[in-house]
Design an enzyme around this catalytic site. Structure first.
Site, short mmCIF file in Angstrom:
data_model
loop_
_atom_site.label_atom_id
_atom_site.label_comp_id
_atom_site.label_asym_id
_atom_site.label_seq_id
_atom_site.Cartn_x
_atom_site.Cartn_y
_atom_site.Cartn_z
N PHE A 63 0.70 -1.16 -0.22
CA PHE A 63 0.26 0.51 -0.15
C PHE A 63 0.61 1.25 0.07
CE2 PHE A 63 -2.32 -2.95 2.63
CZ PHE A 63 -3.22 -3.30 1.56
N HIS A 64 1.70 1.67 -1.32
CA HIS A 64 2.50 2.59 -0.96
C HIS A 64 3.04 2.86 -1.96
CE1 HIS A 64 5.32 0.12 2.28
NE2 HIS A 64 4.30 1.70 3.54
N PRO A 65 1.54 3.48 -3.17
CA PRO A 65 1.16 4.27 -4.38
C PRO A 65 1.93 5.43 -4.13
CG PRO A 65 -1.14 4.26 -2.83
CD PRO A 65 -0.46 3.86 -2.75
#
Length: 533
Positions: A468-470
């Site tokens: 979850f690091h866009p």
């Protein structure tokens, strides 16, 4: 609201937006509005670190996006958790304080983003940080608002992981934000005496009484209002009614790598052909909006163990579970202090370019092999992610009414699956060390039948997710696909509009993205104030 006219309107009360709200409202003559689609962060599930498991998928705190089917992940739609509420994703993240590798920022400078080298951004990180660990002042600050501390009560098995990683060949590292990133250790966290310390608590709560700062929650931003190519305000929906907010000065988008490009596309700013195909008017053809989407693709090893040293839900562990609230309330100790990914580190595969290319997040408890949030029993797990993936996706408009699709295109570049396969092999090697002998159990994923590189790769296509690091969907730069300029993060071709969040990263940093997003918010605030002068 007493009046709907402001000098500055900030969209998104997340990691960057809260910093901006603090800095821009320091001038009492300027009226600042901070808009957030979600609500309060006062829930005990938010404040108590172990409550994180209950936040994912809860629409009060998580947008719960999903990708379109991914051809190279066996057609699966991948969950994309993003924070909704005051604090944004810093309200649902694992609280790990990581900046990334120094060379990541030097890469940005080499791409034409002058002023974004590590030498340039390090003083900003230090200004934001209040380090409670006593780490090297060459790399850490002690006067900022953001508390960075040791974890209160790491599980003993997390220390076992670090010891095993050292036996495997990694150095022990007590500061991943210091001179060297390589190694294994217990992560530092953004906590205040064992409670979550998100961007809202750090930067907005202390100044909430400023009369010129208005925080608006439960407000969905629908579209920007433009007079030609000049932004004059925006439209929000609140309590079922549309409201118009007017900006005397500027609008700053800090809605994140999903929200910021989506709002630009909803306002007719983006790739002209894609907007027309979706049935939308083209206000400004800006081809880079929504492009350059990057994220950390991740694979997991999970092992069942009978050892009650690990966190777990079981009848023998019930007394400890029942006692945990008392331990937490009285001493801020015990299992409720866990962020679940207590330890980890950085390693180099055979494909590394001299800096770590995979990151580990170790869980001293059993991660479900069936994708459940909670699974009965004990065990331990490790997540391994590719730090600088070569696969690049997009966020594109879908239909005429502001909807969008997220297409990460994970594993489109075969190099990513090769790197992750090597990372899984390193993680397995750590688990094979003698430190884990008294914890041994059955490896549930990938499983003992998955051994060759091809078998591991096929497992990853079936099971890989993200951490979850866009980033990158409104990238800064000087090329034709840049959305904002490096100097002030102003949107190209549009007046009175900036973007300040992880979406402006031209490439993905090697580490967690919360602290870098705050740094970006600080840089944007300084640019606004400099332009004012």
């Amino acid at each position: 609201m007493s009046t709907s006219t402001f000098d500055y309107i900030i969209v998104g009360a997340g990691s960057a937006g809260c910093v901006l709200a603090n800095r821009l409202s320091a001038d009492a003559t300027k009226r600042v509005c901070l808009i957030e689609a979600g609500g309060s962060d006062k829930s005990l599930r938010v404040q108590v670190p172990a409550g994180i498991l209950s936040l994912y998928g809860d629409r009060h705190f998580d947008y719960g996006y999903k990708s379109v089917p991914q051809p190279d992940l066996n057609g699966r739609c991948i969950p994309i958790n993003r924070g909704r509420g005051l604090g944004g994703s810093s309200t649902i993240n694992s609280m790990i304080y990581i900046r990334g590798h120094a060379s990541d920022y030097d890469d940005w400078a080499a791409l034409g983003c002058d002023g974004w080298s590590f030498e340039s951004v390090l003083p900003v990180f230090k200004d934001l940080e209040r380090n409670l660990v006593g780490q090297d002042p060459q790399f850490h600050g002690t006067e900022g608002e953001l508390l960075v501390d040791r974890q209160r009560d790491p599980n003993p098995v997390s220390h076992t992981f670090v010891q095993a990683a050292v036996t495997q060949g990694l150095p022990e590292n007590s500061d991943f934000n210091g001179a060297e990133q390589l190694g294994a250790g217990i992560y530092n966290v953004t906590q205040d005496r064992g409670t979550r310390f998100n961007s809202h608590r750090a930067f907005v709560e202390p100044v909430a009484e400023r009369p010129n700062l208005v925080v608006v929650t439960h407000a969905e931003t629908r579209r920007l209002i433009l007079d030609g190519h000049r932004v004059t305000g925006l439209v929000i929906t609140r309590r079922g009614h549309e409201e118009t907010l007017t900006a005397r000065g500027e609008v700053i988008l800090s809605a994140g790598a999903i929200g910021s490009p989506a709002l630009l596309l909803a306002s007719g700013i983006g790739p002209g052909a894609a907007l027309k195909a979706a049935g939308r008017d083209v206000v400004h053809d800006l081809p880079g909006v929504g492009q350059n989407l990057r994220d950390h693709i991740d694979g997991m090893i999970t092992t069942r163990s009978s050892s009650r040293k690990t966190l777990g839900l079981s009848v023998p562990n019930l007394p400890a579970i029942l006692a945990s609230p008392l331990h937490y309330i009285s001493r801020r100790k015990g299992m409720l202090t866990t962020n679940y990914v207590e330890a980890g580190g950085f390693a180099c595969t055979k494909y590394a370019d001299g800096r770590p290319d995979v990151q580990f997040h170790f869980v001293p408890g059993y991660r479900s092999h069936r994708g459940r949030i909670v699974e009965y029993g004990h065990g331990y797990a490790i997540h391994t992610c590719v730090l600088r993936p070569k696969s690049i996706g997009e966020l594109r408009p879908y239909g005429p009414d502001g909807a969008f699709e997220i297409d990460n295109r994970f594993f489109q570049d075969d190099q990513d699956i090769r790197v992750l396969t090597e990372g899984i092999k390193i993680a397995r090697s750590i688990f094979a060390q003698p430190e884990f002998d008294d914890l041994r159990g059955r490896e549930m994923l990938p499983g003992s039948g998955v051994q060759t590189d091809d078998e591991i790769a096929e497992y990853l296509r079936r099971e890989a997710l993200t951490v979850f690091h866009p980033v990158g969907t409104c990238k800064m730069g000087v090329d034709d696909m840049a959305v904002v300029d490096p100097k002030g993060l102003k949107v190209t071709g549009i007046e009175n509009l900036r973007v300040a969040d992880a979406s402006i990263m031209p490439t993905l940093i090697g580490g967690n993205t919360n602290a870098p997003s705050m740094m970006i918010g600080e840089r944007a605030a300084r640019a606004v104030l400099a332009d004012r002068r």
